[in-house]
Design a protein around this motif. Structure first.
Motif, PDB file in Angstrom:
ATOM      1  N   ILE A   1       0.831  -1.207   0.000  1.00 38.48           N
ATOM      2  CA  ILE A   1       0.000   0.000   0.000  1.00 38.48           C
ATOM      3  C   ILE A   1       0.866   1.258   0.000  1.00 38.48           C
ATOM      4  CG2 ILE A   1      -1.781   1.259   1.272  1.00 38.48           C
ATOM      5  CD1 ILE A   1      -2.724  -1.399   2.384  1.00 38.48           C
ATOM      6  N   VAL A   2       0.654   2.094  -1.003  1.00 37.57           N
ATOM      7  CA  VAL A   2       1.307   3.401  -1.059  1.00 37.57           C
ATOM      8  C   VAL A   2       0.195   4.360  -1.449  1.00 37.57           C
ATOM      9  CG1 VAL A   2       3.154   4.781  -2.093  1.00 37.57           C
ATOM     10  CG2 VAL A   2       3.449   2.322  -1.840  1.00 37.57           C
ATOM     11  N   PHE A   3      -0.604   4.757  -0.463  1.00 38.90           N
ATOM     12  CA  PHE A   3      -1.885   5.375  -0.754  1.00 38.90           C
ATOM     13  C   PHE A   3      -2.276   6.357   0.331  1.00 38.90           C
ATOM     14  CE2 PHE A   3      -6.556   5.300  -1.126  1.00 38.90           C
ATOM     15  CZ  PHE A   3      -6.676   5.470  -2.499  1.00 38.90           C
ATOM     16  N   ASN A   4      -2.726   7.535  -0.061  1.00 30.95           N
ATOM     17  CA  ASN A   4      -3.203   8.526   0.901  1.00 30.95           C
ATOM     18  C   ASN A   4      -4.530   9.103   0.428  1.00 30.95           C
ATOM     19  OD1 ASN A   4      -0.862   8.365   2.490  1.00 30.95           O
ATOM     20  ND2 ASN A   4       0.193   9.782   1.123  1.00 30.95           N
ATOM     21  N   THR A   5      -5.467   9.295   1.350  1.00 27.74           N
ATOM     22  CA  THR A   5      -6.721   9.949   0.974  1.00 27.74           C
ATOM     23  C   THR A   5      -7.099  10.992   2.008  1.00 27.74           C
ATOM     24  OG1 THR A   5      -7.979   8.320   2.236  1.00 27.74           O
ATOM     25  CG2 THR A   5      -7.821   7.991  -0.146  1.00 27.74           C
ATOM     26  N   ALA A   6      -7.941  11.917   1.593  1.00 31.90           N
ATOM     27  CA  ALA A   6      -8.441  12.931   2.529  1.00 31.90           C
ATOM     28  C   ALA A   6      -9.660  12.392   3.262  1.00 31.90           C
ATOM     29  CB  ALA A   6      -8.806  14.195   1.771  1.00 31.90           C
ATOM     30  N   ASN A   7     -10.379  11.471   2.610  1.00 30.69           N
ATOM     31  CA  ASN A   7     -11.629  10.968   3.189  1.00 30.69           C
ATOM     32  C   ASN A   7     -11.588   9.465   3.392  1.00 30.69           C
ATOM     33  OD1 ASN A   7     -13.171  13.467   3.121  1.00 30.69           O
ATOM     34  ND2 ASN A   7     -12.941  13.287   0.907  1.00 30.69           N
ATOM     35  N   PRO A   8     -12.427   8.984   4.315  1.00 31.05           N
ATOM     36  CA  PRO A   8     -12.530   7.527   4.460  1.00 31.05           C
ATOM     37  C   PRO A   8     -13.094   6.923   3.173  1.00 31.05           C
ATOM     38  CG  PRO A   8     -13.631   8.666   6.291  1.00 31.05           C
ATOM     39  CD  PRO A   8     -13.333   9.700   5.238  1.00 31.05           C
ATOM     40  N   LEU A   9     -12.705   5.706   2.861  1.00 28.94           N
ATOM     41  CA  LEU A   9     -13.255   5.023   1.699  1.00 28.94           C
ATOM     42  C   LEU A   9     -13.236   3.526   1.970  1.00 28.94           C
ATOM     43  CD1 LEU A   9     -10.669   4.769  -1.215  1.00 28.94           C
ATOM     44  CD2 LEU A   9     -10.060   5.120   1.153  1.00 28.94           C
TER      45      LEU A   9
END
Lengths: 313, 313
Positions: A106-114
Motif C-alpha cells: 500500500i502506497v496510498f493517501n486519501t483525505a476521506n474515508p473510503l
C-alpha cells in the motif's frame, strides 16, 4: 443523477486487472449500482483469449479523467489490482476514488474515508470472489470463468510462491461454476497467452518490463511467460540483440529477461550489459554461457529481484 | 514459536478503539490464531463502564515496541480504528503490521502486501462485526455487547452524520445477541461516560482535543460528550478559565470546546482567544455572548471543522 462508477485495473493491464474489473463491475450492478469496467491500455494475448473463450466484450479504453466542472460532478472510480499513483489512470486527482480492491503493498493517501480492501493473496480476483460470497451472490458462469482465469494467470496455475491456500480454494469453487478444468483450461490459456507468433519480439519483451535500482546500478527486468522456452531459445541471438537495443534506448546498465516456462516450471534467465557475467556467475551459469535455466524459479518479485540485489549491491 | 499477535487501537483510546481490539482478538482466537488485545493509554470513563457492564477485563497497557533481535522475531501487530503513524504505538517500525481494520482516511505505506480493511462507516466495530459474519461466527453476548457499545459511542446513538445504514443494521443484530436495549443501555452508557463528577476539568477538556490549522491560525478543538450540558454551564466561568490556561500552555491562537449533549441533540460551543468573537459571529451567537448552543450539531469532523475553516480562512 450520479454518474456511472468506472472500475479499472492498472496501466499495461494484465489478466487480473481486466478480469477483476469486469467481475467486480458485474457484482456492483447486481447490488444495484451503476458501474462499468474500463481498461487503461491494450489487452495482452492471454486476456484476449479469456474474453473470447467466455464471450465477454473488451472493456472500453479510458486513459484520463477530465477535470470536473464542479466538485460534486467528480467522476467516481474504483481501483482494482493497484493503488499506487504511478500505476493508475492519468489525472486521477480529478476523480473521486470510492473504493480500492488490491493485493499489492500500500502506497496510498486519501483525505476521506473510503472502502479499501487489500489482502496478501495471489490475485485480486480471489478477493472479488470473496466479496461475491460475502454478499451471498453466486457469480455467473462467465464471471466465475474470468475470476478463475485471473487467479490461474497471477499464480501461474498455483505454482508461484505468491499463491496462497485461499487462492486455491476459491479457484476450485470457481472451477465448478465456470464449467472448465483448471488443468486443461489453465494450460490452454497460458499457452495462448505465451504464443508470440507474428508478434514483434521487442514488444513481447516490453510487455512486462520494470526498472529496478540496485545501489547506483539501474537494470530493466522483464518477464515473459511461455509454454515453449526451448523453441524460443532457437532464436536466442535475436533475443539478445533485442535486449541490447532496449538497453541502449533506455540508457540503463543492463537488461535481464526471465523466460518463464509454465510446463517446465522454471525460467531461462538471459542478461546483457556490463554486469551480465556477474549475474551469470551469481546464478551459477556455466562460464561463458549467456543464459541459464533456473528450475523452480517463477517469481520475479520473490525469487529474482532479491537474488539480483545480493549479487549487484 | 510465532509470537502472540497484539491487536491495538489508537493512542488516547476511545470506546471503539478498545472494544474493536477486544472483539477482533476474540474472533482471531476463534479462528485459531494466538492474539491478544492491548491498549495504548488510559481508558475513558465510558469504556470503563462498558467493560464493567459486560464483565470484561481491561486490556494490558503497552506503550512501545521493543527492537527485535532479528527480523524474524519481529512482533506481529494488528491496528484497529487507526492507521496513521502519529496515532499508533511508539516504535511501530520495530513491528510487523499484518492487518489494519479501520474507518478513517488512509495515510499509510507498506513495503509488503497485508490485509487492509477500511470502510467508510461510523465505527470500526461495525466492520469487525461484519468479519464475524463473513466467517460464519456468532459473537458471544459479551463481544456483541462491546461491539454494539462502540457503534453507539462513535455514532452518538445513530445521531452523528458519520452514521450509516450499515452501522444501524449491524447494531440491531448485535442488540439481540447482547440482550440489551439500544435505547436504554445506550443512554446509560453515554451518561456514565459523560459524568465528570470528581474529575479535573482540564483533564476532561483534554480527553479528546485535536490541533487544527486554519491558514496560519492554529486552534485546539475539543469535544466533550455529555448528557447534562446545562448543569455543566453553571460553571461556565471555570470552563473558560481552563480553556484560557490550555491556550497559553499550548501556545495556540485559540481553544474551541464543543459540549455535545446527547439528550438535547446539539452542542454548546465555547471559545477563547483573539478569534473568539469572529467565531461567535460565524456561528450566529448573540453579540457579546461567550458561547452559543447549536441544535443538531454533533460532529466535529463534519460540522464544526468545515465551518471554522470558512470563518477563519
Amino acid at each position: 443523477m450520479k454518474n456511472t462508477i468506472l472500475i479499472m485495473g492498472h496501466k499495461s493491464p494484465d489478466t487480473d486487472s481486466i478480469c477483476a474489473a469486469i467481475a467486480y463491475a458485474e457484482l456492483k450492478k447486481t447490488l444495484g449500482f451503476d458501474a462499468k469496467p474500463v481498461r487503461l491500455g491494450k489487452l495482452n494475448r492471454e486476456t484476449k483469449y479469456i474474453l473470447g473463450y467466455f464471450k465477454i466484450e473488451e472493456p472500453e479504453l479510458v486513459t484520463k479523467i477530465i477535470e470536473p466542472q464542479s466538485e460534486d460532478m467528480k467522476q467516481d472510480i474504483i481501483l482494482v489490482d493497484h493503488n499506487e499513483k504511478t500505476q493508475t489512470i492519468d489525472e486521477a486527482d480529478n476523480a473521486n476514488i470510492i473504493e480500492v480492491i488490491d493485493h499489492h503493498r500500500i502506497v496510498f493517501n486519501t483525505a476521506n474515508p473510503l472502502y479499501y480492501r487489500a489482502e496478501p493473496v495471489g490475485s485480486t480476483s480471489t478477493i472479488v470472489a470473496k466479496i461475491y460470497k460475502e454478499n451471498g451472490i453466486t457469480p455467473t458462469k462467465e464471471m466465475a470463468g474470468l475470476m478463475l482465469s485471473a487467479i490461474l494467470s497471477d499464480t501461474v496455475i498455483f505454482k508461484s510462491p505468491t499463491c496462497t491456500e485461499e487462492d486455491i480454494n476459491i479457484a476450485k469453487e470457481l472451477e465448478k461454476i465456470a464449467e472448465v478444468s483448471i488443468e486443461t483450461y489453465g494450460k490452454d490459456m497460458i499457452i495462448a497467452g505465451a504464443s508470440i507468433e507474428g508478434e514483434d519480439l521487442a514488444d513481447v519483451v516490453k510487455t512486462d518490463i520494470k526498472l529496478f535500482e540496485f545501489g547506483t546500478k539501474r537494470l530493466l527486468v522483464s518477464q515473459v511467460t511461455t509454454a515453449g522456452v526451448n523453441k524460443l531459445l532457437e532464436t536466442k541471438n535475436q533475443i539478445i540483440e533485442v535486449l541490447e537495443k532496449i538497453m541502449k534506448e533506455e540508457n540503463v546498465d543492463g537488461v535481464v529477461l526471465m523466460l518463464t516456462d509454465i510446463v517446465l516450471e522454471g525460467s531461462e534467465l538471459l542478461s546483457v550489459g556490463k554486469y551480465a557475467s556477474l549475474i551469470g556467475v551469481g546464478f551459477n551459469a556455466k562460464v561463458g554461457a549467456d543464459s541459464v535455466f533456473l528450475p523452480g524459479v517463477l517469481s520475479r518479485k520473490k525469487q529474482i529481484i532479491p537474488k539480483l540485489t545480493e549479487i549487484l549491491i
